[in-house]
Write an enzyme that holds these catalytic residues in place. Structure first.
Site, PDB file in Angstrom:
ATOM      1  NE  ARG A 144       7.475  -6.311  14.529  1.00  0.00           N
ATOM      2  CZ  ARG A 144       6.107  -6.156  14.782  1.00  0.00           C
ATOM      3  NH1 ARG A 144       5.856  -5.830  15.911  1.00  0.00           N
ATOM      4  NH2 ARG A 144       5.261  -6.286  13.573  1.00  0.00           N
ATOM      5  CE  LYS A 187      27.591 -17.893  13.370  1.00  0.00           C
ATOM      6  NZ  LYS A 187      28.335 -19.071  12.641  1.00  0.00           N
ATOM      7  CD  GLU A 230      32.301 -27.820  17.716  1.00  0.00           C
ATOM      8  OE1 GLU A 230      33.136 -26.715  17.539  1.00  0.00           O
ATOM      9  OE2 GLU A 230      31.412 -28.006  16.847  1.00  0.00           O
ATOM     10  CE  LYS A 282      30.306 -19.140  19.855  1.00  0.00           C
ATOM     11  NZ  LYS A 282      29.622 -20.076  19.216  1.00  0.00           N
ATOM     12  CD  GLU A 338      30.709 -16.894  10.792  1.00  0.00           C
ATOM     13  OE1 GLU A 338      29.940 -17.650  11.757  1.00  0.00           O
ATOM     14  OE2 GLU A 338      30.670 -17.738   9.581  1.00  0.00           O
ATOM     15  NE  ARG A 342      30.303 -16.259  16.009  1.00  0.00           N
ATOM     16  CZ  ARG A 342      29.047 -15.999  16.716  1.00  0.00           C
ATOM     17  NH1 ARG A 342      28.859 -14.989  16.857  1.00  0.00           N
ATOM     18  NH2 ARG A 342      28.449 -17.079  17.200  1.00  0.00           N
ATOM     19  CG  ASN A 401      33.095 -21.204  10.468  1.00  0.00           C
ATOM     20  OD1 ASN A 401      32.212 -21.398  11.247  1.00  0.00           O
ATOM     21  ND2 ASN A 401      32.727 -20.090   9.872  1.00  0.00           N
ATOM     22  CG  HIS A 456      32.627 -26.218  11.714  1.00  0.00           C
ATOM     23  ND1 HIS A 456      33.486 -26.250  12.879  1.00  0.00           N
ATOM     24  CD2 HIS A 456      31.501 -26.219  12.508  1.00  0.00           C
ATOM     25  CE1 HIS A 456      33.163 -26.440  13.892  1.00  0.00           C
ATOM     26  NE2 HIS A 456      31.871 -26.221  13.982  1.00  0.00           N
ATOM     27  CG  HIS A 505      29.084 -27.225   8.130  1.00  0.00           C
ATOM     28  ND1 HIS A 505      29.511 -26.022   8.194  1.00  0.00           N
ATOM     29  CD2 HIS A 505      28.351 -27.518   9.272  1.00  0.00           C
ATOM     30  CE1 HIS A 505      29.065 -25.550   9.469  1.00  0.00           C
ATOM     31  NE2 HIS A 505      28.346 -26.501   9.938  1.00  0.00           N
ATOM     32  CG  HIS A 537      28.017 -30.241  14.635  1.00  0.00           C
ATOM     33  ND1 HIS A 537      28.122 -29.566  13.220  1.00  0.00           N
ATOM     34  CD2 HIS A 537      28.779 -29.295  15.301  1.00  0.00           C
ATOM     35  CE1 HIS A 537      29.033 -28.488  13.245  1.00  0.00           C
ATOM     36  NE2 HIS A 537      29.351 -28.220  14.639  1.00  0.00           N
TER      37      HIS A 537
END
Ligand SMILES: NC(=O)c1ccc[n+]([C@@H]2O[C@H](COP(=O)([O-])OP(=O)(O)OC[C@H]3O[C@@H](n4cnc5c(N)ncnc54)[C@H](O)[C@@H]3O)[C@@H](O)[C@H]2O)c1
Ligand SMILES: [Zn+2]
Length: 389
Positions: free
Chosen positions: A140, A162, A204, A246, A256, A260, A264, A267, A271, A284
């Protein structure tokens, strides 16, 4: 450095090491940036760990290149007998899945890892995302130190918490927000990164410039040659700048829910392109490059961005280098994927579009027909921008 006193050396060291704080609701940590930081990682992790010492998670390739430097100063680390203190796994995108997480957790259990264990994730975004998710879930939650070794990981994935893995149904569908307790960024490791991977990370960096840093954008325009040569002083300027950007965004919005989302930028198209080509054609960052150019066209079409700024964005992206072509992908397919994207609301993508260089707007809806047209126009405009570079 010969002939300098240890005090002088300390000054030099202090001048080159930077500490950037990341503050989030679920925890604060620092990012240490600097040449030689890798060699200090062991001591840092050791301070956080119990007497059993840290456990390194990496891929065979990255371990071979940089594992020795990382563990050179690990207190009590013996390369011959500490093989059970490192767990290596395949870092291909196709290995970013739950079976890999299970395999690692089982190895951790067999190595006797307990709640006091600190995992050290040495690698690119795949290693970081998998190791971060293992850290979030094993017992955990155990602590994790990220030591990112790609440009994407250094400026993006290692910061912000993330973590996660893919399902056959889609990318990053299982995961957790889980902040590391420390991030160590050593630009030296970028030396061995293949050129294509480096360029993918650079897109990026351009993203950060467009969404919030006009000065960085101008710097990239002026010094792109130095950046592509990985000139140390140039990297020392851009990498910490992106990390700070960031950190600032994550501090305001860890999960997000709001600001945030600006990360994207590029993206939504990106994506969709990755998904349409089953993650086999584009790195990517390359998909994000097409995506940023696509979003730029949408912004012009919507009358939100000056033509002049749009040309600058396209031109900078084009100067970075060639991109795998998008000609084989149908515009209809892209629109269909975007409608089904987990970030779309009731089938409507929430676009992040540039207003001017350094400022973006989010949550903008654009008619499908305009999206399709922009996508179809992209190859021609990219070719023209490449021609100018
Ligand atoms: N968590 C986030 O916020 C976030 C953000 C962006 C991307 N990602 C994820 O990151 C992944 C992509 O990560 P990436 O772009 O870092 O690539 P990667 O982890 O796939 O690594 C690319 C290749 O470079 C090799 N490599 C890594 N470091 C090296 C070095 N220093 N020298 C030589 N080779 C090296 C790796 O072994 C691999 O073959 C994707 O899965 C993406 O979803 C996550
Ligand atoms: Zn990205």
């Amino acid at each position: 450095l010969l002939g300098r006193s240890s005090l002088e050396l300390c000054y030099i060291f202090a001048a080159t090491m930077q500490k950037i704080f990341v503050r989030t609701a679920s925890g604060n940590y620092s990012v240490i940036y600097g040449r030689g930081a890798l060699r200090r990682a062991g001591a840092m992790a050791e301070r956080l760990a119990d007497s059993a010492g840290p456990l390194v998670l990496s891929s065979p390739r990255v371990w071979k290149l940089w594992g020795g430097s990382l563990t050179a100063r690990f207190p009590g680390w013996n390369p011959d007998s500490n093989w059970d203190r490192r767990i290596l796994f395949d870092d291909r995108e196709s290995s970013k899945r739950l079976a890999t997480v299970e395999g690692i957790c089982r190895q951790l259990a067999r190595a006797g890892a307990d709640r006091r264990t600190v995992l050290v994730a040495l690698g690119g975004g795949v290693v970081g995302d998998v190791a971060g998710f293992v850290a979030a879930t094993y017992l955990r939650g155990v602590r994790v130190v990220h030591v990112p070794t790609t440009l994407v990981a250094q400026v993006d994935s290692a910061i912000g918490g993330k973590t996660g893995v893919n399902l056959p149904e889609g990318k990053n569908l299982v995961g957790a927000f889980y902040q590391p307790c420390q991030v160590i960024v050593d630009p030296e490791v970028l030396r061995t990164l293949p050129a294509r991977q480096f360029r993918a990370g650079l897109y990026e960096v351009i993203k950060y410039a467009v969404i919030g840093d006009a000065a960085l954008f101008e710097f990239l325009e002026r010094r792109l040659g130095n950046v592509l040569r990985r000139d140390p002083a140039t990297l020392d300027y851009i990498v910490p700048r992106c990390i700070r950007a960031k950190a600032a965004v994550v501090r305001q919005d860890e999960r997000e829910g709001g600001v945030r989302q600006i990360l994207n930028f590029g993206h939504t198209f990106g994506h969709a392109l990755e998904s349409a080509t089953r993650y086999r054609c584009f790195l990517h960052g390359e998909a994000v490059a097409w995506g940023m150019m696509g979003a730029t066209l949408l912004a012009v079409a919507a009358g939100r961005l000056d033509f002049e700024d749009a040309v600058r964005i396209l031109h900078l992206a084009a100067r970075v280098g060639p991109l795998p072509p998008v000609d084989g992908v149908r515009g209809d397919r892209i629109v269909e994927i975007i409608r089904g994207d987990k970030k779309s609301r009731e089938g409507h993508a929430q676009w992040v579009l540039p207003r001017k260089i350094g400022v973006v707007e989010r949550g903008i809806e654009v008619p499908d027909a305009v999206v399709r047209k922009a996508f179809v126009e992209l190859p021609r405009l990219f070719a023209a921008a490449r021609g100018r570079s």
